[in-house]
Design a protein around this motif. Structure first.
Motif: not given
Length: 255
Positions: A179-181, A190-191, A196-199
């Motif tokens: 999922v892109a965003e 952003i929660g 954490f997903g981006l990290q």
């Protein structure tokens, strides 16, 4: 140990500012209207924690008071939030945060010392420990017989094939679509799960191109898989399905 601070009081909140340190603890008598996306929130109902959040206030309707923690500059807020969930469990609460983060021993010592410093103040604001209760969280058992089963995920535009090789090792195969965003909270930010997903994606940025996984990667839990692929938002045990259509949950849950 003595810590100096200043503060102010209104009919809505009590704000504590620590001397010579860029940190605050704010106790709200009603839900705050402004949310800092680097703040940690404890949601209280009758002095007991009913939720925790980072940079957001989801499920704030369950609480009748709130504690905001603005950490000092030498502490990474997202990392401290993860460690704080473990500390909150130690005083008797059941906090459902299954993310696995690698925190250095040096950082853990800093976080634990900071927690030791602020806990008396949180208790002065009414935070109570609770008697530990037996967890009712479902348990899943690793079965070696399933290690060669290609579990499929197809959720919110994310598609992947996953193998459960060892108790703490899941392999996500190349070709997976991410999922892109990350989704935004009601406050438009952003929660924690998204952050954490981006990290987590940063750790594997060389294996990702245009939101496609170009190499196999290993993750440590079902929750990490969901966080990595689609920023959670669902029970990922129910999203992993065998070729026969059975979920990983029904195949491995301990009853």
């Amino acid at each position: 140990m003595t810590i100096n601070f200043t503060g102010n009081l209104t009919n809505q909140k009590i704000s504590i500012d620590f001397a010579n340190r860029q940190e605050k603890i704010i106790y709200y008598l009603m839900k705050p209207t402004e949310i800092d996306n680097e703040s940690i929130f404890l949601l209280l109902n009758n002095s007991k924690i009913v939720g925790m959040d980072f940079g957001a206030l989801n499920n704030g309707d369950k609480a009748n008071s709130f504690i905001e923690i603005v950490v000092p500059e030498n502490i990474i807020a997202a990392d401290f939030f993860y460690c704080l969930t473990k500390e909150i469990v130690q005083i008797g609460y059941q906090i459902n945060v299954d993310y696995k983060m690698t925190i250095s021993e040096e950082s853990k010592k800093v976080f634990q010392e900071y927690w030791r410093q602020i806990l008396p103040l949180l208790q002065a604001f009414g935070l109570k420990s609770v008697s530990k209760r037996r967890s009712i969280k479902p348990r899943h058992k690793f079965l070696k017989s399933l290690s060669d089963v290609p579990f499929k995920i197809d959720y919110k535009g994310s598609k992947a094939t996953v193998y459960w090789l060892k108790r703490n090792e899941f392999v996500v195969k190349a070709g997976a679509t991410l999922v892109a965003e990350p989704p935004l909270t009601k406050a438009g930010i952003i929660g924690f799960a998204g952050k954490f997903g981006l990290q987590l994606r940063q750790e594997y940025e060389k294996q990702i191109k245009d939101n496609i996984l170009i190499e196999d990667i290993s993750l440590r839990s079902v929750n990490e898989i969901g966080t990595f692929l689609y920023f959670v938002g669902t029970n990922s045990w129910l999203q992993l399905k065998s070729p026969e259509g059975k979920t990983l949950d029904e195949l491995t849950i301990v009853k």
